[in-house]
Design an enzyme around this catalytic site. Sequence first.
Site, mmCIF file in Angstrom:
data_model
loop_
_atom_site.group_PDB
_atom_site.id
_atom_site.type_symbol
_atom_site.label_atom_id
_atom_site.label_comp_id
_atom_site.label_asym_id
_atom_site.label_seq_id
_atom_site.Cartn_x
_atom_site.Cartn_y
_atom_site.Cartn_z
ATOM 1 N N GLU A 1 0.788 -1.226 0.000
ATOM 2 C CA GLU A 1 0.000 0.000 0.000
ATOM 3 C C GLU A 1 0.823 1.280 0.000
ATOM 4 O O GLU A 1 0.429 2.271 -0.599
ATOM 5 C CB GLU A 1 -0.958 0.010 1.213
ATOM 6 C CG GLU A 1 -2.042 -1.049 1.176
ATOM 7 C CD GLU A 1 -3.079 -0.794 0.081
ATOM 8 O OE1 GLU A 1 -3.124 0.322 -0.461
ATOM 9 O OE2 GLU A 1 -3.833 -1.735 -0.238
ATOM 10 N N SER B 1 -52.234 -8.584 -20.155
ATOM 11 C CA SER B 1 -53.166 -7.506 -20.487
ATOM 12 C C SER B 1 -52.970 -6.228 -19.678
ATOM 13 O O SER B 1 -53.648 -5.232 -19.951
ATOM 14 C CB SER B 1 -54.599 -8.002 -20.298
ATOM 15 O OG SER B 1 -54.885 -9.034 -21.228
#
Length: 750
Positions: free
Chosen positions: A106, A390
């Site tokens: 890191e 529908s």
Amino acid sequence: MNNQSRPSRSSQRSGKKKTGRGSIVKRVLLWILGLFVLMVVAGACVFFYYASSAPKISRNELASQTTTTIYDADNNVISRLGAQKREYASSSEIPSTLKNAVVAIEDRRFYKHHGVDPVRIMGAAVADITHRSSGMQGGSTLTQQLVKLSVFSTSDADRTLKRKAQEAWLAINVERHFSKSQILGFYINKVYMGNGVYGMKTAAQYYYGKDLNELSLAQLAMLAGIPQSPTYYNPTTGNAKYATQRRNQVLDAMVRSKYISQSQANAAKQVSIKDGLDPDHGNTSDNSVQVKEKVVDSYVKEVLSQLEAKGYNPYTDGLKVHTNLDLSAQKHLYNAANNSVAFQSDKMQTGVAVVDPNNGQIIAMLGGRKTGNVVYGLNRAVQTDRSSGSTVKPLMDYGPAIQYLKWPTYKSFEDTKFVYPGTNTVLHDFDNQYKGTMTMREALVQSRNVPSIRTLQTVGISRATKFLKGVGISQSKAYTLQNGIGIYVSPLQIAAAYAAFANGGTYYKPYYINSITTQDGNTITYSPSGKRAMSKATAYMITDMLKGDFTGQGSATKANLSGVYQAGKTGSTDYPTTSHPDGEMDSWMAGYTKNYSIAIWTGYDHPMQAGSGITKAYQNTAQLLYKNLMQYLDSKNHATNWSMPSTVEAVTVNGTRQLVIKDSKWALGVTSSSALSSSSSSSASSSSHSKSESSASDSSSESRPSSSSSSAASSSSESSSSAASAASSAPAASSSAQQPAQQPQPAVGQ
């Protein structure tokens, strides 16, 4: 002086030229130096100006757990990310090997800088310009990363010069007040490790069931590599290849920093990434990774997705997220679907969305039922891989007909044999019958397929597509005529589209999040985003017709609620062939009041498997679930009836109350009267009609339309039947989220 010692004219001229050229170069260099100094001074001024407004940071913030908290609309906590059992490791509990691994991968100059590393920044900049970055380290130091995790968010909106200046200033101050060992300890205990786990001590238990000092070099290197991407480098749920590569990068970085030898690294690289993983997750198994409240599971899943779409990382940013969730409604919905309402089996599923028509706020959502221990599983409320049946008719057929053609509710149609143009495919209805001449109101309430397709044929695909887009529904593939009785759509889309009918014609984009507050106290509030999708006349006339779906010959009689002003539509799809006799594939119920819009899908995830059809006894389950939920919601917030807009008039046709748009050609020849009359003809083009007073009271005293063309009543059953196949594509059930390129047409029912 002799001639030899005297300079010649040419040499004098040459000397002058050299002196002049040197002066220009000197002036240019001075200008560059001055510009550089000016830029440095200006940069310093900007830096200190931004730094002066930096938020405060304390030891508690550096050491505290980064937790995102999600609230409902009433400020109740519904979920906390990272609320699992958290073990804080003291400096003496953190092995030097882990410290070395973290620093190596890191921030390898961690012990040399004072919070900000100019060498690191320049190196990262050069690497970006030359495209030679290994992707292992950026410009931020480990201290800056700690500050970001403690104070700021990772949102794209926070990646500004101001934020970077404040981050750097705070990092310098952290280095002044805390030792390197303390800073490294804060970072190791705070960083997100995937699966809802924060801190490497807790991660050691979660992944390996051991304490940090019991882990091998390979395992410690694995932990050190996870924070860069907890999803990709996760040894349990991530890709083993990527996780292995990342671990090996950490080992190589440790070799370069001389923390371990090459032979040690090579030996560790030979260990399988899966070696030593604990499926029981050590002593964290009695604590939730997240608040696994199944009641809010699907809603929280969508909130997390929205946060990530907005550029936040909900697992590391420590956000306070206020949503639009009505927790009481959510609990009632969950209980109704899982306990109160009868389903065919535990495998029969549902997707439910509830939207506030007046602002688009999503107030409740259910992505499934009987889901077991699955967390953030398939959310069927937002899936678009099932046919609407529908429920699309008001949106694609009759809504556009009123909006663009000004048709009245008494417009007549022929429910007779219909063959799709260019094919030999005959369109059938759920009862395999034809009803002859009927009005738009009758056709919609009785959910007749042929009148719907004839309407769409007249409206045109282009205008129908435009209307659908206006209510938030679209697809990349062009719609076809067969889509007039079914499209691929989600319950959330249907609920939001029907909400536009409910509120008088405005479409609001549905949204979950009301506000987001970041760790530094900045709050972003989200407001409704609405636009007019149709006229008030269209919305009212569709609503007036859909009221009839709950009574008489309507298809939603099982969802009728006495005293509740509601409108709605059912939908269903049959299997495309008769080779699957189990029943229906999909059954829908969509309905609304002025306060709530609900859409419900029911069916099976794998409809083509044996026993996965909805039998007749359970084809009304969607209606029953809707009724249960709407009754509860309306009791909390009772809706008044809709008022007729001034652009609409009520008339009588064959003794039935109908509606017509004022000043349209359909209103010509209509005479006013104080009461509805039944003396008019059913012909829409030439007959004279009696007109009632246009008042709000008309909307609450409508009569159920009766068919003048057929004495046979339509069945309210949701089973349907239509053509077995068609030449062009039409909606059909599919387990894929993408619409198939070619599918046989499903039969669409009421």
